[in-house]
Design a protein around this motif. Structure first.
Motif, short mmCIF file in Angstrom:
data_model
loop_
_atom_site.label_atom_id
_atom_site.label_comp_id
_atom_site.label_asym_id
_atom_site.label_seq_id
_atom_site.Cartn_x
_atom_site.Cartn_y
_atom_site.Cartn_z
N PHE A 105 0.80 -1.23 0.00
CA PHE A 105 0.00 0.00 0.00
C PHE A 105 0.83 1.28 0.00
O PHE A 105 0.35 2.33 -0.37
CB PHE A 105 -0.93 0.03 1.21
CG PHE A 105 -2.02 -0.98 1.14
CD1 PHE A 105 -3.08 -0.83 0.24
CD2 PHE A 105 -2.02 -2.10 1.97
CE1 PHE A 105 -4.11 -1.76 0.17
CE2 PHE A 105 -3.03 -3.04 1.90
CZ PHE A 105 -4.07 -2.88 0.99
N GLY A 106 2.06 1.18 0.48
CA GLY A 106 2.88 2.38 0.60
C GLY A 106 2.77 2.98 1.98
O GLY A 106 2.41 2.29 2.93
N PRO A 107 3.09 4.29 2.09
CA PRO A 107 3.12 4.91 3.42
C PRO A 107 1.73 5.02 4.04
O PRO A 107 0.78 5.48 3.41
CB PRO A 107 3.69 6.31 3.16
CG PRO A 107 3.66 6.50 1.70
CD PRO A 107 3.48 5.20 1.02
N VAL A 108 1.63 4.58 5.29
CA VAL A 108 0.36 4.57 6.01
C VAL A 108 0.54 5.31 7.33
O VAL A 108 1.49 5.06 8.07
CB VAL A 108 -0.09 3.11 6.31
CG1 VAL A 108 -1.37 3.10 7.12
CG2 VAL A 108 -0.25 2.31 5.02
N LEU A 109 -0.37 6.24 7.60
CA LEU A 109 -0.37 6.96 8.88
C LEU A 109 -1.26 6.21 9.86
O LEU A 109 -2.36 5.77 9.49
CB LEU A 109 -0.90 8.38 8.68
CG LEU A 109 -0.99 9.23 9.95
CD1 LEU A 109 0.40 9.66 10.40
CD2 LEU A 109 -1.87 10.45 9.74
N LEU A 110 -0.77 6.08 11.07
CA LEU A 110 -1.53 5.41 12.12
C LEU A 110 -1.72 6.38 13.27
O LEU A 110 -0.78 7.10 13.64
CB LEU A 110 -0.74 4.18 12.58
CG LEU A 110 -1.20 3.38 13.80
CD1 LEU A 110 -0.75 1.93 13.63
CD2 LEU A 110 -0.65 3.94 15.10
#
Ligand code: ADP
Ligand code: MG
Length: 207
Positions: A105-110
């Motif tokens: 998915f690539g960069p993911v913010l949590l």
């Protein structure tokens, strides 16, 4: 990339994320901590010190005169490369803000409830970067514990706009997620209160 807490904090602070005022001390001379306002927090850092509070490498609520003895105690028990002394932020709602780079998915913010609640509650929200401000607000509203942010039982509401701003600094257009050299990282906790947010811990995740 691996780096100590104060190095990660310097990088995120340069991007506009609020962090506590602090000084790094190599030996046991805490003269330089004189410029910091009490209460103080003492944190040992070293190659093996990852979850610092689990091994007694964090001491909260200290005055200047406590530093040397606490540090000596940590040195006696742990392999210590140095110390970070910083100002203690006021209590608030402890959040986690993380950036992970998913191979698919690539960069993911949590984001979610952090601090001691991280593992027990696993109350988090995820969005692909870049996020919009609307995404940031929806992420917060989607948390099961979201009422902690908006004020409950007479408790003061958190400065949600400041939380949103922080989420945008990490995951928004031009945010820290674009900085590949930062890899994956986690701010846990970010303490959110009625008058702002502050990232009191920061670490790179091993890649
Ligand atoms: P670790 O996660 O490696 O155990 P932290 O740096 O997160 O260590 O510190 C442990 C806890 O101490 C935090 O979850 C937070 O509650 C508190 N804490 C750490 N630094 C500060 C600070 N500067 N101000 C207020 N509280 C702090
Ligand atoms: Mg932490």
């Amino acid at each position: 990339m691996s780096a100590y807490e104060h190095e990660v904090k310097a990088l995120i602070a340069a991007a506009g994320v609020p962090v506590p005022r602090g000084v790094v001390v190599d030996g046991l001379d805490f003269e330089r901590a004189g410029e910091l306002a009490e209460p103080l927090v003492l944190k040992a850092f070293g190659p093996g010190l990852v979850h610092k509070s689990d091994v007694g490498a964090v001491a909260l609520g200290l005055s200047r005169k406590d530093l040397a003895a606490k540090a000596a105690d940590m040195r006696a028990r742990l392999e210590v490369a140095g110390f970070l002394v910083e100002e203690q932020a006021e209590a608030g709602v402890e959040l986690i803000v993380g950036l992970v780079r998913d191979p698919g998915f690539g960069p993911v913010l949590l984001t979610g409830l952090g601090g001691v609640w991280t593992e027990a509650l696993r109350d988090t929200a995820l969005r692909l970067c870049p996020i919009s401000e609307e995404d940031a607000r929806r992420m917060l509203a989607s948390l099961r514990g979201s009422s902690l942010l908006y004020g409950t039982r007479g408790g003061p509401p958190v400065d949600v706009d400041a939380v949103v701003k922080l989420l945008m600094t990490v995951g928004g257009p031009g945010g820290l997620w674009e900085r590949l050299e930062l890899g994956e990282f986690e701010l846990n906790p970010v303490i959110a209160g009625p008058s702002g947010v502050i990232a009191v811990d920061a670490r790179h995740l091993p890649s």
